[in-house]
Design a protein around this motif. Structure first.
Motif, PDB file in Angstrom:
ATOM      1  N   LYS A 221       1.379  -8.499  -0.704  1.00 16.72           N
ATOM      2  CA  LYS A 221       0.687  -9.792  -0.654  1.00 16.72           C
ATOM      3  C   LYS A 221      -0.753  -9.648  -0.178  1.00 16.72           C
ATOM      4  O   LYS A 221      -1.594 -10.508  -0.454  1.00 16.72           O
ATOM      5  N   GLY A 222      -1.050  -8.561   0.541  1.00 12.12           N
ATOM      6  CA  GLY A 222      -2.438  -8.327   0.947  1.00 12.12           C
ATOM      7  C   GLY A 222      -3.311  -7.859  -0.202  1.00 12.12           C
ATOM      8  O   GLY A 222      -4.540  -8.036  -0.160  1.00 12.12           O
ATOM      9  N   ARG A 223      -2.720  -7.278  -1.266  1.00 10.53           N
ATOM     10  CA  ARG A 223      -3.474  -6.793  -2.411  1.00 10.53           C
ATOM     11  C   ARG A 223      -3.442  -7.723  -3.600  1.00 10.53           C
ATOM     12  O   ARG A 223      -4.318  -7.677  -4.456  1.00 10.53           O
ATOM     13  N   ALA A 224      -2.410  -8.560  -3.717  1.00 12.89           N
ATOM     14  CA  ALA A 224      -2.239  -9.428  -4.880  1.00 12.89           C
ATOM     15  C   ALA A 224      -3.012 -10.733  -4.697  1.00 12.89           C
ATOM     16  O   ALA A 224      -3.338 -11.129  -3.577  1.00 12.89           O
ATOM     17  N   PRO A 225      -3.360 -11.429  -5.798  1.00 18.92           N
ATOM     18  CA  PRO A 225      -4.008 -12.750  -5.674  1.00 18.92           C
ATOM     19  C   PRO A 225      -3.071 -13.740  -4.988  1.00 18.92           C
ATOM     20  O   PRO A 225      -1.847 -13.631  -5.063  1.00 18.92           O
ATOM     21  N   LYS A 226      -3.644 -14.711  -4.324  1.00 17.64           N
ATOM     22  CA  LYS A 226      -2.841 -15.699  -3.611  1.00 17.64           C
ATOM     23  C   LYS A 226      -2.180 -16.647  -4.603  1.00 17.64           C
ATOM     24  O   LYS A 226      -2.568 -16.739  -5.766  1.00 17.64           O
ATOM     25  N   ARG A 227      -1.198 -17.355  -4.114  1.00 18.28           N
ATOM     26  CA  ARG A 227      -0.505 -18.332  -4.963  1.00 18.28           C
ATOM     27  C   ARG A 227      -1.464 -19.446  -5.369  1.00 18.28           C
ATOM     28  O   ARG A 227      -2.346 -19.836  -4.596  1.00 18.28           O
ATOM     29  N   ASN A 228      -1.253 -19.938  -6.589  1.00 20.11           N
ATOM     30  CA  ASN A 228      -2.078 -21.013  -7.172  1.00 20.11           C
ATOM     31  C   ASN A 228      -3.521 -20.586  -7.410  1.00 20.11           C
ATOM     32  O   ASN A 228      -4.392 -21.438  -7.635  1.00 20.11           O
ATOM     33  N   ALA A 229      -3.783 -19.265  -7.346  1.00 22.21           N
ATOM     34  CA  ALA A 229      -5.128 -18.782  -7.655  1.00 22.21           C
ATOM     35  C   ALA A 229      -5.355 -18.831  -9.164  1.00 22.21           C
ATOM     36  O   ALA A 229      -4.440 -18.604  -9.964  1.00 22.21           O
TER      37      ALA A 229
END
Length: 494
Positions: A221-229
């Motif tokens: 989750k630190g490397r992936a885009p945030k939700r609803n991005a």
């Protein structure tokens, strides 16, 4: 560097290290070890190996490293079996005395030490328990020195064993690791439902396995885009709706509602995303997907959308492909023929002969004559003064009234134009303008047209001899009655 061998005991949550000291113990051997409580028998779960001083300090801290006395002999194994049987027999006694004393504790097990110096009773309790009287009763009953040991609920699950929600053996029993704190934040980070029955283990506490994958979820989750991005794609803008951490994939919902799963390593970061990460000194998260990534997806919908996009941009000519007529064979459609039509066709075939032709002509001529006769009968309405009336009219008058028409029928005269006969119309309650009578007559006419009966028409057209004879008889009867009445008057005058 010391040489150690890990040993597992029955009522220990994890293995303990002991100095090998040339005992010759190997993996799977039962060994006799010297502990703080005395001599105990355990199982070597691995071969001897050398460890550094730092590893030894992290493992045992400031405690002294005990040594392995010897590998268990057959006599030692027989003695251990007898002590295990005594431990099983002493557990019901422990439970009975705890119930008699009304102590808020849960007896877990009883262990006889290998040297026979004392008996250790294990129990679990939420609060501190005064068990002094219980120790006296157990010592008097078992004739041994009693040692009470309180353990936690996690250790109870490790000692007793069992199976978790996953269908595997409990982690605390199988791995025997040290108990580390587990928080509800770990369940939230892994997107688990915050339901106590689903995230709690056999011990009633949070499952130990929540900590195993916590670091992996946190890193992804630190490397992936945030939700609803918002993600830029060749098919338009998309939005992050879901994570798949074990496969390191993200689910993107496109503008047309289609959801595609893209590996995180295939996503790229735009120049704006890099500039933003440099300004705020944070991790650079990818925010775009290239066309090559979409083409590698095994999705027919995505491939069709890309082809439509190329067609709109003029990269693909919009020519309809030529269809080979030999590839498609049109089968004639079969129609179902009714049995009545089959019989009609058979009659038509049979009518081709001269005799059948003359017969059919005669039948048609007779049917035409019958139809004309019926039409004349129905068009002619009887005069009110006529003594003879058709049977159809009498039948209609004699017909009883139905449930809806219980009142007597009302006969009214319908005014006609001059020069025409007056027609009586029978009306019943609820009948508007004699519609019911007209419908009955039309139905009867249709039935007669379908099945004409010449004799019945002839009877209706001309009154029979019996009717004429009946009329004459009634007239003679009236004459006789008048004569008798006149003779009576003459007698009275005389």
């Amino acid at each position: 560097m010391p040489t150690v061998v890990p040993v597992k005991f029955s009522y220990a949550a994890r293995e303990l290290w002991f100095d090998w000291s040339g005992s010759g113990a190997q993996e799977g051997d039962h060994v006799i070890c010297q502990t703080e409580r005395g001599q105990e028998i355990g199982l070597a779960i691995a071969d001897a190996r050398k460890v550094t001083a730092d590893e030894l300090t992290d493992r045992i801290g400031e405690a002294e490293l005990k040594c392995v006395l010897r590998v268990a002999t057959p006599e030692d194994l027989d003695r251990a079996e007898r002590l295990a049987q005594l431990s099983d027999d002493a557990l019901p006694v422990f439970r009975r005395f705890a119930a008699e004393e009304n102590l808020e504790m849960k007896p877990v097990g009883v262990e006889y030490l290998f040297d026979g110096e004392k008996v250790v009773c294990y129990f679990s309790a939420d609060e501190r328990v005064d068990f002094r009287q219980l120790v006296r009763d157990l010592s008097h009953e078992l004739h041994q020195r009693i040692d009470m040991r309180q353990i936690g609920v996690r250790e109870v699950a490790a000692v007793i064993g069992g199976y978790g929600h996953c269908g595997q053996e409990l982690c605390c029993r199988r791995f025997g690791l040290s108990f580390e704190p587990v928080s509800i934040r770990m369940a939230k980070e892994q997107d688990l439902p915050l339901n106590s029955t689903k995230i709690s283990g056999a011990c009633g506490r949070l499952m130990c396995c929540l900590r195993y994958e916590f670091e992996a979820y946190k890193d992804f989750k630190g490397r992936a885009p945030k939700r609803n991005a918002v993600i830029e794609t060749p098919l338009g803008t998309g939005k992050i709706v879901e994570y798949n951490t074990p496969k390191e994939e993200v689910s993107i919902r496109l503008e047309n509602g289609k959801i595609v799963r893209i590996p995180l390593c295939d996503m790229t970061a735009s120049d704006a995303a890099r500039k933003k990460s440099e300004e705020f000194n944070c991790a650079c998260r990818p925010d775009s997907v290239t066309r090559e990534v979409l083409e590698r997806l095994d999705s027919p919908d995505v491939q069709m959308a890309l082809a439509e996009l190329d067609r709109e941009n003029g990269l693909i000519e919009n020519d309809e492909p030529e269809i080979n007529p030999d590839l498609f064979v049109k089968t004639p459609r079969t129609r179902r023929i009714r049995a009545s039509r089959v019989s009609e066709r058979a009659q038509d075939d049979a009518a081709e002969t001269p005799s059948a032709t003359t017969t059919s002509r005669r039948r048609r001529r007779h049917q035409a004559e019958d139809n004309e006769t019926l039409q004349d009968d129905f068009s002619r309405t009887p005069h009110p003064t006529d003594t003879q009336k058709p049977k159809a009219d009498r039948r209609e008058k004699q017909r009883p009234a139905g449930k809806r028409f219980k009142k007597e029928a009302v006969v009214e005269e319908v005014p006609q134009e001059e020069g025409t006969r007056r027609v009586k119309r029978t009306r019943r309650p609820g009948d508007r303008g004699g519609i019911r009578q007209q419908s009955i007559q039309s139905e009867s006419q249709e039935k007669r047209v379908r099945r004409p009966r010449r004799q019945h028409v002839a009877q209706e057209s001309s009154p029979s001899e019996e009717q004429q004879n009946g009329t004459s008889r009634r007239r003679h009867h009236r004459g006789d009655r008048n004569l008798r009445k006149a003779e009576g008057e003459n007698d009275s005058n005389v």
